[in-house]
Enzyme design. Structure first.
Site, PDB file in Angstrom:
ATOM      1  N   SER A   1       0.990  -1.047   0.035  1.00  0.00           N
ATOM      2  CA  SER A   1      -0.051   0.831   0.196  1.00  0.00           C
ATOM      3  C   SER A   1       1.289   1.503   0.566  1.00  0.00           C
ATOM      4  O   SER A   1       1.638   1.011   0.993  1.00  0.00           O
ATOM      5  CB  SER A   1      -0.780   0.284   1.340  1.00  0.00           C
ATOM      6  OG  SER A   1      -1.433   1.252   1.124  1.00  0.00           O
ATOM      7  N   LYS A   2       0.593   2.411  -0.742  1.00  0.00           N
ATOM      8  CA  LYS A   2       0.955   3.162  -0.598  1.00  0.00           C
ATOM      9  C   LYS A   2       1.209   4.132   0.595  1.00  0.00           C
ATOM     10  O   LYS A   2       2.127   4.777   0.284  1.00  0.00           O
ATOM     11  CB  LYS A   2       1.041   4.203  -1.762  1.00  0.00           C
ATOM     12  CG  LYS A   2       1.754   5.672  -1.966  1.00  0.00           C
ATOM     13  CD  LYS A   2       2.872   5.434  -3.271  1.00  0.00           C
ATOM     14  CE  LYS A   2       3.319   6.966  -3.902  1.00  0.00           C
ATOM     15  NZ  LYS A   2       4.487   6.580  -3.389  1.00  0.00           N
TER      16      LYS A   2
END
Length: 501
Positions: free
Chosen positions: A268-269
């Site tokens: 996940s960014k």
């Protein structure tokens, strides 16, 4: 929302322009930011299926979620695909037989197909207010739509339309029976229709939802294979019911398991996991990233089962969707470094210098230093380009260092005999007629012979004085050559001064 009468000829014309008889795949990103690793993998698999089947790879921009759009993100998508070598055959910039290829430019299409579903009883208008819908949800935000507007009479619908009451169009899911769909990775999956929600197809602003636009666009563009994340498995039965409602052929579904940061968490960014652009800025080569990401959830078979390293052309020859795994893949930065290091080592010197030059220039800013002499020294010693700067920063400025660095058990050097070695070396290098690698090498080796010393007794003190480091790319001779006569002699004298204190 506009009301209109359907034109059968228009629908027939739309069907007539659909390309048939070839493999057609699409990558359909939303322009909401950078390309994360899972998205890149989807693009790769989609491209490889098209190329392996001798078909077409289509780029479509899905921008119906206007609130999440990021300015410039479409250009990032173009640039990323080009850097990865994933050329497309049809798209917003190239055009093609089934354009436009940007969803908001196809807005009028969706309303007509939604009207078709209304007319055939596979969809209905829902006039429920946001407050009523919110009240249906429990405290966890869960709870589906209760079908309140499914049974409105034509009279009630007409009155609300005349009064201008806003509405959405919902899919009318059968209450009875079950729906089965086939996925290449997960096999046959059957769900009870009663568990499916009457999803929104057209929002109150007239724009389609992601799920509806996908089905309509995939059909009208002749898409034969749909690659997407396994999080969309739960939506697949609703897609199937839409295809059936329209009387359309269902494409081949390929749902890929997620790319994970570890055994429990998806990448996940938001949690700081790198995007494709981040990986490039961290010093990774695009080719290495592409090779590694392709193997996150896919394995070659047959004679290639043990192979790890492939070019894109090689992958397009052997890519087989049966090799996609249903198990989640874990993104391992150390494994990517291993891939990257192999790619760097395999480069010819000219190509390595071309790609490493920006990193060398940033690390060594002294114009007198020939970076082309440094490049071959670091090429076998770095896993990523980010490894270059810490190895070569001493060329710009000699760091402050401890004289303990001169002490090396294997080389049999001490601070005392290192001082003597430097004292013997300086006049030899001062008297050299030409400052070439061969001349420096022969002079230092000759000095060791003359003094009846092992080479290391001269080379180690010289290298230490020139670099102020325990580990350097290249030895004493290379460092002398690169630094030049004046700087070499200056640093050797500084070394003597340090050792004399």
């Amino acid at each position: 929302m506009e009301e209109f009468t359907l034109d059968k000829q228009w629908f027939d014309a739309m069907e007539a322009r659909i390309p048939r008889g070839e493999v057609r795949t699409r990558f359909a990103p939303s322009p909401t930011g950078y390309m994360h690793v899972g998205n890149l993998r989807t693009a790769l698999y989609t491209w490889l299926i098209a190329r392996h089947g001798g078909g077409k790879f289509i780029l479509r921009i899905e921008d119906t979620d206007q609130e999440r759009l990021v300015e410039g993100a479409t250009e990032v998508i173009y640039a990323t695909l080009r850097k990865c070598g994933l050329n497309w055959d049809e798209g917003p910039d190239l055009g093609g037989p089934v354009g436009p290829y940007i969803q908001t430019q196809r807005r009028d299409l969706y309303a007509k197909y939604a009207q078709l579903l209304l007319d055939t009883g596979h969809a209905y208008r829902c006039f429920c207010t946001k407050e009523r819908l919110d009240a249906l949800h429990n405290e966890n935000g869960l709870g589906g739509y209760d079908g309140h507007c499914r049974t409105l009479s034509q009279k009630e619908i007409g009155e609300k339309l005349s009064a201008g009451v806003p509405y959405v169009i919902r899919q009318k899911i059968p209450r009875e029976g079950h729906t089965t769909f086939h996925d290449v990775v997960f096999g046959d999956i059957t769900v009870e229709n009663a568990t499916l929600d009457d999803q929104v197809l057209i929002k109150s602003d007239g724009l389609p939802t992601y799920n509806f636009a996908n089905v309509v666009d995939d059909h009208l563009m002749g898409i034969t294979h749909v690659v997407r994340g396994s999080e969309y498995l739960s939506s697949a039965p609703k897609y199937n019911l839409l295809y059936e409602a329209f009387g359309w052929e269902v494409p081949t579904y390929i749902h890929c398991s997620p790319v994970m940061r570890d055994a429990h968490n998806k990448m996940s960014k938001r949690h700081g996991d790198p995007s494709y652009e981040d990986l490039l800025s961290m010093g990774f080569l695009s080719e290495a990233v592409v090779n590694y990401v392709t193997l996150l959830g896919w394995s070659p078979r047959g004679e290639n089962v043990e192979r790890e390293f492939f070019t894109l052309d090689e992958l397009s020859e052997i890519f087989d969707i049966e090799g996609i795994s249903k198990s989640p893949a874990i993104f391992d930065l150390e494994k990517l470094k291993y891939f990257n290091a192999k790619y760097l080592r395999a480069m010819d010197p000219e190509r390595f210098y071309a790609v490493a030059e920006p990193y060398l220039k940033k690390a060594v800013q002294n114009p007198a230093i020939d970076l082309k002499l440094i490049a071959p020294l670091v090429q076998p010693r770095c896993d990523t380009f980010a490894d270059i700067a810490p190895q070569v920063d001493f060329f710009d400025a000699l760091p402050d260092y401890s004289t303990e660095l001169y002490v090396h058990k294997k080389m049999k050097t001490t601070e005392e005999n290192s001082l003597e070695a430097l004292g013997e070396t300086i006049p030899v290098l001062e008297s050299l007629e030409s400052w070439t690698y061969e001349a420096i090498h022969d002079a230092l080796i000759g000095l060791a012979e003359k003094l009846a010393l092992k080479n290391g007794r001269i080379m180690w003190p010289v290298r230490t004085a020139l670099s102020g480091k325990a580990v350097t790319p290249g030895g004493a001779v290379e460092l002398c050559q690169i630094l030049g006569r004046a700087e070499t002699l200056r640093r050797l004298k500084i070394g003597m001064d340090k050792l004399s204190r």
